[in-house]
Scaffold this motif. Structure first.
Motif, PDB file in Angstrom:
ATOM      1  N   ARG A  20     -50.485  23.402  63.813  1.00 47.52           N
ATOM      2  CA  ARG A  20     -50.485  23.826  65.218  1.00 47.52           C
ATOM      3  C   ARG A  20     -50.946  22.707  66.154  1.00 47.52           C
ATOM      4  O   ARG A  20     -50.405  22.543  67.251  1.00 47.52           O
ATOM      5  N   ASN A  21     -51.934  21.929  65.704  1.00 45.99           N
ATOM      6  CA  ASN A  21     -52.423  20.830  66.542  1.00 45.99           C
ATOM      7  C   ASN A  21     -51.362  19.756  66.747  1.00 45.99           C
ATOM      8  O   ASN A  21     -51.228  19.203  67.838  1.00 45.99           O
ATOM      9  N   GLU A  22     -50.600  19.466  65.686  1.00 43.22           N
ATOM     10  CA  GLU A  22     -49.539  18.452  65.791  1.00 43.22           C
ATOM     11  C   GLU A  22     -48.422  18.951  66.707  1.00 43.22           C
ATOM     12  O   GLU A  22     -47.865  18.175  67.504  1.00 43.22           O
ATOM     13  N   ILE A  23     -48.104  20.224  66.604  1.00 44.66           N
ATOM     14  CA  ILE A  23     -47.076  20.796  67.481  1.00 44.66           C
ATOM     15  C   ILE A  23     -47.531  20.738  68.928  1.00 44.66           C
ATOM     16  O   ILE A  23     -46.751  20.426  69.836  1.00 44.66           O
ATOM     17  N   LYS A  24     -48.823  21.000  69.156  1.00 43.72           N
ATOM     18  CA  LYS A  24     -49.374  20.938  70.521  1.00 43.72           C
ATOM     19  C   LYS A  24     -49.248  19.528  71.097  1.00 43.72           C
ATOM     20  O   LYS A  24     -48.903  19.350  72.271  1.00 43.72           O
ATOM     21  N   LEU A  25     -49.516  18.500  70.286  1.00 45.42           N
ATOM     22  CA  LEU A  25     -49.382  17.121  70.743  1.00 45.42           C
ATOM     23  C   LEU A  25     -47.929  16.814  71.121  1.00 45.42           C
ATOM     24  O   LEU A  25     -47.667  16.122  72.113  1.00 45.42           O
ATOM     25  N   PHE A  26     -46.994  17.326  70.333  1.00 43.64           N
ATOM     26  CA  PHE A  26     -45.573  17.126  70.622  1.00 43.64           C
ATOM     27  C   PHE A  26     -45.194  17.838  71.918  1.00 43.64           C
ATOM     28  O   PHE A  26     -44.442  17.315  72.739  1.00 43.64           O
ATOM     29  N   GLU A  27     -45.740  19.024  72.118  1.00 44.16           N
ATOM     30  CA  GLU A  27     -45.489  19.761  73.351  1.00 44.16           C
ATOM     31  C   GLU A  27     -46.087  19.044  74.559  1.00 44.16           C
ATOM     32  O   GLU A  27     -45.496  19.049  75.649  1.00 44.16           O
ATOM     33  N   ASP A  28     -47.256  18.428  74.367  1.00 46.65           N
ATOM     34  CA  ASP A  28     -47.866  17.649  75.454  1.00 46.65           C
ATOM     35  C   ASP A  28     -46.980  16.457  75.822  1.00 46.65           C
ATOM     36  O   ASP A  28     -46.838  16.117  77.002  1.00 46.65           O
ATOM     37  N   GLU A  29     -46.400  15.825  74.815  1.00 49.28           N
ATOM     38  CA  GLU A  29     -45.487  14.707  75.067  1.00 49.28           C
ATOM     39  C   GLU A  29     -44.270  15.185  75.870  1.00 49.28           C
ATOM     40  O   GLU A  29     -43.842  14.528  76.824  1.00 49.28           O
ATOM     41  N   ILE A  30     -43.748  16.326  75.508  1.00 43.51           N
ATOM     42  CA  ILE A  30     -42.603  16.894  76.225  1.00 43.51           C
ATOM     43  C   ILE A  30     -42.976  17.179  77.679  1.00 43.51           C
ATOM     44  O   ILE A  30     -42.201  16.925  78.599  1.00 43.51           O
ATOM     45  N   SER A  31     -44.186  17.692  77.881  1.00 41.91           N
ATOM     46  CA  SER A  31     -44.657  17.977  79.239  1.00 41.91           C
ATOM     47  C   SER A  31     -44.665  16.718  80.094  1.00 41.91           C
ATOM     48  O   SER A  31     -44.287  16.744  81.274  1.00 41.91           O
ATOM     49  N   ILE A  32     -45.082  15.598  79.509  1.00 44.26           N
ATOM     50  CA  ILE A  32     -45.081  14.326  80.238  1.00 44.26           C
ATOM     51  C   ILE A  32     -43.656  13.860  80.494  1.00 44.26           C
ATOM     52  O   ILE A  32     -43.315  13.420  81.597  1.00 44.26           O
ATOM     53  N   MET A  33     -42.806  13.960  79.494  1.00 40.88           N
ATOM     54  CA  MET A  33     -41.413  13.521  79.651  1.00 40.88           C
ATOM     55  C   MET A  33     -40.721  14.272  80.784  1.00 40.88           C
ATOM     56  O   MET A  33     -39.921  13.698  81.530  1.00 40.88           O
ATOM     57  N   LYS A  34     -41.034  15.542  80.937  1.00 43.33           N
ATOM     58  CA  LYS A  34     -40.435  16.339  82.004  1.00 43.33           C
ATOM     59  C   LYS A  34     -40.826  15.820  83.391  1.00 43.33           C
ATOM     60  O   LYS A  34     -40.084  16.005  84.361  1.00 43.33           O
ATOM     61  N   ARG A  35     -41.986  15.196  83.488  1.00 40.23           N
ATOM     62  CA  ARG A  35     -42.487  14.739  84.780  1.00 40.23           C
ATOM     63  C   ARG A  35     -41.975  13.360  85.169  1.00 40.23           C
ATOM     64  O   ARG A  35     -42.107  12.955  86.321  1.00 40.23           O
ATOM     65  N   LEU A  36     -41.423  12.612  84.214  1.00 43.14           N
ATOM     66  CA  LEU A  36     -40.973  11.253  84.507  1.00 43.14           C
ATOM     67  C   LEU A  36     -39.719  11.283  85.368  1.00 43.14           C
ATOM     68  O   LEU A  36     -38.687  11.834  84.975  1.00 43.14           O
ATOM     69  N   LYS A  37     -39.808  10.682  86.538  1.00 41.59           N
ATOM     70  CA  LYS A  37     -38.679  10.615  87.466  1.00 41.59           C
ATOM     71  C   LYS A  37     -38.541   9.182  87.964  1.00 41.59           C
ATOM     72  O   LYS A  37     -38.605   8.899  89.148  1.00 41.59           O
ATOM     73  N   HIS A  38     -38.382   8.277  87.035  1.00 41.94           N
ATOM     74  CA  HIS A  38     -38.307   6.854  87.375  1.00 41.94           C
ATOM     75  C   HIS A  38     -37.112   6.251  86.641  1.00 41.94           C
ATOM     76  O   HIS A  38     -36.920   6.494  85.443  1.00 41.94           O
ATOM     77  N   LYS A  39     -36.335   5.448  87.343  1.00 41.88           N
ATOM     78  CA  LYS A  39     -35.103   4.903  86.767  1.00 41.88           C
ATOM     79  C   LYS A  39     -35.366   3.942  85.609  1.00 41.88           C
ATOM     80  O   LYS A  39     -34.443   3.633  84.838  1.00 41.88           O
ATOM     81  N   GLN A  40     -36.616   3.463  85.482  1.00 42.64           N
ATOM     82  CA  GLN A  40     -36.940   2.547  84.396  1.00 42.64           C
ATOM     83  C   GLN A  40     -37.772   3.216  83.301  1.00 42.64           C
ATOM     84  O   GLN A  40     -38.469   2.566  82.540  1.00 42.64           O
ATOM     85  N   MET A  41     -37.643   4.536  83.233  1.00 49.39           N
ATOM     86  CA  MET A  41     -38.260   5.323  82.174  1.00 49.39           C
ATOM     87  C   MET A  41     -37.261   6.385  81.732  1.00 49.39           C
ATOM     88  O   MET A  41     -36.358   6.760  82.483  1.00 49.39           O
ATOM     89  N   PRO A  42     -37.393   6.887  80.500  1.00 52.44           N
ATOM     90  CA  PRO A  42     -36.407   7.846  79.999  1.00 52.44           C
ATOM     91  C   PRO A  42     -36.361   9.131  80.831  1.00 52.44           C
ATOM     92  O   PRO A  42     -37.381   9.610  81.319  1.00 52.44           O
TER      93      PRO A  42
END
Length: 263
Positions: free
Chosen positions: A66-88
């Motif tokens: 569960r802790n590893e899944i939470k870390l992956f979900e946290d990464e997804i949360s950050i990815m959703k916020r990225l709005k920069h042409k030089q980032m994914p």
């Protein structure tokens, strides 16, 4: 004894997905292009719009924790916020047969590590400072949005048309609460600053002729201008560290102007 057993378990369980397999009825795997402590990364062909995409999978050996899944979900949360042409750019998350994935844009280019060690790209002192300034502006975007990369390394920087692109946000953190921001953001910020200093050292060493096998401190091996050495010492925490991105950029541009004035 547990660590060797864990490694053996990961070796057996963390088999990469084979080429040509289709994920989420959309992403056809072309090749595995990277692995990390928590994830396996694939280059895929998006069957819907005929574009390349990157799909990241939480390692199978981690998916029942569960802790590893939470870390992956946290990464997804950050990815959703990225709005920069030089980032994914984030395209969506999905699960399949008990495995966890998310899709993002493919950052076409060559990573800085390969540019330096395989393609033998060289940065002189002035070029190193100017290139670092470009990376710092990307870090500034993250910090202004209460995000910290925490894994700024040359393999995580893609170069395209001499512009840097940031990838791999697996260790990134975002600060949400005001209380946490006040007590912990300074430490996170300084970690990114330290990593910037490490990157600058890599760039500067591209012009260093290997004369001896004896390892010496960079202060002895590199012949740097006083301004550049002062920047490095502050980034690496050898002297009083920087407190803002603006201070770093101010010193960088001042050092570049010193080069221009000496011509």
């Amino acid at each position: 004894m547990l660590r060797p057993i864990r490694r053996m378990y990961q070796f057996i369980v963390d088999k990469p997905i084979k080429a040509a397999e289709i994920l989420n009825h959309r992403y056809q795997v072309i090749d595995m292009i990277g692995t990390g402590s928590y994830g396996i990364v694939y280059l895929c062909h998006d069957l819907q719009n005929k574009e390349y995409k990157v799909v990241k999978q939480l390692r199978p050996s981690k998916r029942k924790n569960r802790n590893e899944i939470k870390l992956f979900e946290d990464e997804i949360s950050i990815m959703k916020r990225l709005k920069h042409k030089q980032m994914p750019l984030f395209y969506g998350e999905f699960s399949e047969r008990g495995h966890y994935f998310y899709a993002m844009s493919y950052m076409d280019g060559v990573n800085l590590e390969d540019e330096i060690f395989l393609n033998k790209k060289v940065f002189n002192e002035e070029e190193s400072l100017l290139f670092l300034a470009k990376i710092i502006k990307l870090v500034d975007y993250l910090h202004n949005n209460d995000m910290y990369h925490l894994d700024l390394r040359i393999p995580n920087i893609i170069i395209k048309e001499n512009e840097p692109y940031l990838i791999d946000f697996g260790l990134a953190r975002q600060v949400k609460s005001t209380q946490f921001r006040e007590t912990n953001s300074e430490e996170l910020k300084l970690q990114d600053y330290y990593d910037l200093g490490d990157i600058l050292l890599y760039l500067l060493y591209t012009t260093y002729p290997l004369k001896t096998k004896k390892a010496l401190p960079w202060t002895e091996e590199l012949s740097l201008r006083q301004e550049t050495e002062a920047i490095l010492k502050k980034l690496l925490g050898i002297t009083e560290p920087y407190s803002t991105i603006e201070q770093i950029l101010h010193d960088l541009y001042k050092a570049v102007r010193a080069f221009e004035n000496s011509d």
